[in-house]
Design an enzyme around this catalytic site. Structure first.
Site, PDB file in Angstrom:
ATOM      1  N   CYS A   2      -9.876  -2.659   6.325  1.00 21.12           N
ATOM      2  CA  CYS A   2      -9.312  -1.815   7.377  1.00 21.12           C
ATOM      3  C   CYS A   2      -8.280  -2.664   8.104  1.00 21.12           C
ATOM      4  CB  CYS A   2     -10.393  -1.405   8.360  1.00 21.12           C
ATOM      5  SG  CYS A   2     -11.832  -0.683   7.557  1.00 21.12           S
ATOM      6  N   ARG A  27      -3.464  -0.973   5.024  1.00 21.48           N
ATOM      7  CA  ARG A  27      -4.789  -1.561   4.796  1.00 21.48           C
ATOM      8  C   ARG A  27      -5.903  -0.515   4.742  1.00 21.48           C
ATOM      9  NH1 ARG A  27      -4.722  -7.047   5.868  1.00 21.48           N
ATOM     10  NH2 ARG A  27      -6.972  -7.031   6.038  1.00 21.48           N
ATOM     11  N   TRP A  74     -10.587   2.156   6.064  1.00 18.55           N
ATOM     12  CA  TRP A  74     -10.818   2.383   4.634  1.00 18.55           C
ATOM     13  C   TRP A  74     -12.322   2.319   4.498  1.00 18.55           C
ATOM     14  CZ3 TRP A  74     -12.974  -0.167   0.415  1.00 18.55           C
ATOM     15  CH2 TRP A  74     -12.606   0.325  -0.846  1.00 18.55           C
ATOM     16  N   ASN A 100     -13.442  -4.771  10.824  1.00 17.12           N
ATOM     17  CA  ASN A 100     -13.054  -4.789   9.417  1.00 17.12           C
ATOM     18  C   ASN A 100     -14.028  -5.704   8.698  1.00 17.12           C
ATOM     19  OD1 ASN A 100     -11.687  -4.882   6.977  1.00 17.12           O
ATOM     20  ND2 ASN A 100     -10.318  -6.502   7.652  1.00 17.12           N
ATOM     21  N   GLY A 101     -14.722  -5.190   7.699  1.00 24.13           N
ATOM     22  CA  GLY A 101     -15.689  -6.019   6.977  1.00 24.13           C
ATOM     23  C   GLY A 101     -16.946  -5.223   6.708  1.00 24.13           C
ATOM     24  N   GLU A 482      -0.063  -4.921 -16.682  1.00 23.95           N
ATOM     25  CA  GLU A 482       0.484  -4.747 -15.331  1.00 23.95           C
ATOM     26  C   GLU A 482       1.283  -3.435 -15.221  1.00 23.95           C
ATOM     27  OE1 GLU A 482      -0.029  -5.827 -12.546  1.00 23.95           O
ATOM     28  OE2 GLU A 482       1.746  -5.513 -11.337  1.00 23.95           O
ATOM     29  N   LYS A 486       0.404  -0.478 -12.622  1.00 26.44           N
ATOM     30  CA  LYS A 486       1.367   0.049 -11.641  1.00 26.44           C
ATOM     31  C   LYS A 486       1.413   1.571 -11.720  1.00 26.44           C
ATOM     32  CE  LYS A 486       1.760  -2.482  -9.386  1.00 26.44           C
ATOM     33  NZ  LYS A 486       1.182  -3.780  -9.470  1.00 26.44           N
ATOM     34  N   GLU A 489      -1.805   3.150 -10.286  1.00 24.18           N
ATOM     35  CA  GLU A 489      -1.943   3.017  -8.827  1.00 24.18           C
ATOM     36  C   GLU A 489      -1.106   4.026  -8.058  1.00 24.18           C
ATOM     37  OE1 GLU A 489      -0.942  -1.311  -8.401  1.00 24.18           O
ATOM     38  OE2 GLU A 489      -2.592  -1.208  -7.000  1.00 24.18           O
ATOM     39  N   HIS A 505      -6.925  -0.634 -34.086  1.00 22.24           N
ATOM     40  CA  HIS A 505      -8.388  -0.716 -34.195  1.00 22.24           C
ATOM     41  C   HIS A 505      -9.100   0.336 -33.348  1.00 22.24           C
ATOM     42  CE1 HIS A 505      -8.083  -4.356 -36.560  1.00 22.24           C
ATOM     43  NE2 HIS A 505      -7.150  -4.757 -35.711  1.00 22.24           N
ATOM     44  N   LYS A 605      -4.316  -2.507   0.652  1.00 25.23           N
ATOM     45  CA  LYS A 605      -3.527  -3.658   0.218  1.00 25.23           C
ATOM     46  C   LYS A 605      -4.402  -4.880  -0.076  1.00 25.23           C
ATOM     47  CE  LYS A 605       0.302  -5.861  -0.614  1.00 25.23           C
ATOM     48  NZ  LYS A 605       0.840  -5.613  -1.967  1.00 25.23           N
TER      49      LYS A 605
END
Ligand code: AGP
Length: 610
Positions: A2, A27, A74, A100-101, A482, A486, A489, A505, A605
């Site tokens: 957060c 965040r 969040w 936050n945590g 990557e 991207k 996301e 395969h 983030k």
């Protein structure tokens, strides 16, 4: 996961708090809230949704006061509801907390407090803190009440706390979640990151774990958990406030993609001297030690993990050092084998990713040396590792990492050159060739950015596809991973990164005329011809091939539906150039779909929880 911000000042802090929250929204953005003290009353407004949405409903501008705290959430404990949004208060509405945590023992503490008669309004772990402090206030002054409450808490926290009865005092505390103190003129701040308050002050104190700060508008005192006052260094931050703004770009992600030539140039700056790589003093590892390294383990998450895979390729291929790459979240829960000459490298943009911090701490238990590659000065990872190489990407606000990634690759490349020289695996002429190669990268990146048309066309044609596959080989396999990450996301389209030859395969069964397949195929002596074969395999099954090829390639445009050209460079550096069109492709597709690109759903983030 957060964002928290707080201000204590000589004048109304409403605008500063609102802007601070707006800067921190990357965040967490499922709910938001603010608390001010006016007279000796706590005034709180909060709601579900993004800052602007909640502002429309509750009108934050009606809150006034010279002291306030704010939070963007969040969620971890408790659903996304107004009741679970922060700030949280005690039974008497005298203590207000943003957090936050994760409080790991909150359920035991909650039971204990309920037995004592405390009434809880939310399902969050955070509310326990407000009631614990309230309980301690029966016999203690506020600083002591906070200290006693924190000594009962297990888990991670960054906290901002206000007391209705002490309207000039802002208390902050941290343990394993980021929190900084900003020292202003006649006002002081707390925040989850530096850019959120940079337009007010660049004088920053980094709180360490289990420290408590007591701020008034013209004083700051820091204590450890035993109540002992601690001297703390005030750092002057060089990032400008402007660097954290959009500067006319539609999204931070696009701005940050376009900043890459500058970011790489800054990351190289003064680190190449007379064809030698020289790191600053915080690098902290001696030549004698580096010569002895016989194994490297790299720990990281997400995009930084992809950078690590690219680093593995460089370090083994050129410096000939056996290298393993581990997900930080997995590394910490097994018993890794560490030799005394094993170097552990942690890669992280934010320096605050909980899993990466934990992996680094795990490595340190084995007594091995640790090095961090990080973008944020003074962040947790940089403070617990023996040495640091900073990427100089500047503040990265978009949740999808772009410029941090390519600068991580540049740092890994420089580090590989240094080790190759010390280990004598490359001669001076080869090293000079590598240095000449990377010096050209900022300009070459600019040419990639200037030729966006083909990428835009692909985005327009394929933004409504439901799936896609990204293929690469060798050093460009992590770039395929990557590119797929991207796209996932920011567009929410399912994408898979795969080693090109492994496709036959199994995943080849997915290919049909609806499947875009992005193939990274720069010209090289290693795998180019094999990748051509892989392209044929996809083509034969009707897949839509979008190829990333070297500028003079004549064969690939004949086979692929679309070809995006990148300038010619060394094989190891092709990864940096190839990453950029994939970032742009993901961006344009997400933009066509109208996604919230800088704040994609469910993401934040920095992942500062396990
Ligand atoms: C990148 O686009 C992601 N948002 C995510 O995977 C990120 O790279 C990961 O969470 C690690 O973050 P860090 O580099 O700050 O440690």
């Amino acid at each position: 996961m957060c964002g928290i911000v707080g201000v204590v000042s000589g004048s109304n802090v409403n605008e500063k708090l609102f802007n601070g929250l707006s800067n921190l929204e990357y965040r967490g953005y499922d709910s938001v809230g603010m608390c001010f003290i006016n007279g000796s009353n706590l005034n709180i407004k909060k709601g579900v949704g993004k800052l602007e949405e909640v502002h429309k409903k509750v009108d934050f501008s009606k809150l006034k006061g010279n002291i306030g705290i704010g939070h963007c959430r969040w969620s971890t404990h408790g659903r996304v509801t107004e009741k679970n949004a922060h700030p949280h208060v005690d039974c008497k509405n005298k203590v207000s907390v943003v957090h936050n945590g994760i409080i790991e023992n909150y359920s035991e503490l909650k039971d204990e407090l309920i037995k004592k008669g405390h009434k809880f309004c939310s399902q969050t772990d955070t509310e326990v803190i407000a009631h614990l402090i309230e309980d301690n206030l029966k016999n203690s002054r506020i600083e002591e009440a906070v200290r006693l409450a924190l000594s009962r808490i297990e888990g991670s926290y960054a906290l901002g706390i206000l007391f209705a009865d002490e309207p000039g005092k802002l208390i902050a505390a941290r343990n394993e979640s980021p929190l900084i103190i900003g020292i202003g003129k006649n006002e002081n701040f707390i925040a989850s990151d530096v850019p959120s308050i940079l337009s007010h002050t660049n004088k920053i104190i980094y709180l360490d774990d289990r420290e408590i700060a007591v701020l008034t508008r013209n004083s700051h005192k820091i204590f450890d958990i035993s109540g002992k006052q601690k001297p703390k260094k005030i750092h002057t931050i060089k990032w400008s406030a402007e660097a954290a703004k959009k500067e006319g770009y539609k999204h931070f992600m696009l701005k940050e993609i376009h900043e890459q030539p500058r970011a790489i140039a800054d990351t190289l700056n003064e680190r190449i001297q007379n064809s030698h790589v020289v790191f600053e003093k915080e690098f902290g590892l001696s030549d004698d030690y580096l010569k002895k390294i016989n194994r490297i383990v790299i720990v990281a998450c997400g995009t930084s993990w992809h950078a690590a895979l690219t680093g593995e390729f460089m370090l083994e291929e050129l410096a000939k050092i056996p290298t393993e790459v581990e997900y930080a979240s997995e590394f910490r829960y097994r018993h890794p084998l560490m030799g005394k000459n094993t170097l552990v490298i942690a890669i992280s943009q934010s320096g605050e990713t909980a899993d990466t911090i934990a992996a680094l701490k795990e490595a340190k238990k084995y007594g091995v040396k640790t090095l961090s590659i990080c973008n944020v000065m003074g962040s947790s990872i940089t403070r617990i590792s023996d040495g640091v190489i900073y990427t100089r990407a500047g503040p990265e606000i978009g949740v999808a990492s772009t410029k941090a990634f390519t600068t991580q690759l540049a740092v890994l490349y420089l580090f590989t050159i240094l080790l190759s020289k010390l280990k004598k695996t490359l001669n001076q002429e080869q090293i000079k060739g590598m240095i000449d190669g990377i010096r050209k990268i900022p300009l070459q990146l600019q040419t990639v950015l200037d030729e966006d048309d083909e990428i835009l066309e692909c985005a327009e044609l394929y933004y409504n596809k439901l799936n896609s596959i990204y293929l690469g080989r060798g050093i460009n396999f992590p770039i395929a991973l990557e590119g797929a990450l991207k796209l996932k996301e920011v567009s929410y389209i399912h994408a898979e990164g795969y080693p090109a030859a492994e496709m036959k395969h199994g995943p080849i069964a997915l290919i049909d005329k609806n499947m875009p397949v992005v193939v990274i195929a720069p010209h090289d002596v290693y795998t180019y011809k094999k990748v051509l074969g892989n392209i044929e395999e996809v083509k034969a099954r009707g897949g839509i091939i979008i190829a990333i090829a070297s500028e003079d390639d004549k064969l690939i445009p004949k086979k692929a539906k679309h070809t995006i050209f990148i300038p010619k460079t060394l094989y190891t550096l092709s990864s940096i150039l190839a990453a950029v069109p994939l970032q742009l492709l993901a961006y344009h597709i997400a933009d066509k779909l109208g996604r919230d690109i800088d704040k994609p759903r469910n993401l934040a983030k920095s992942v500062v929880v396990e």
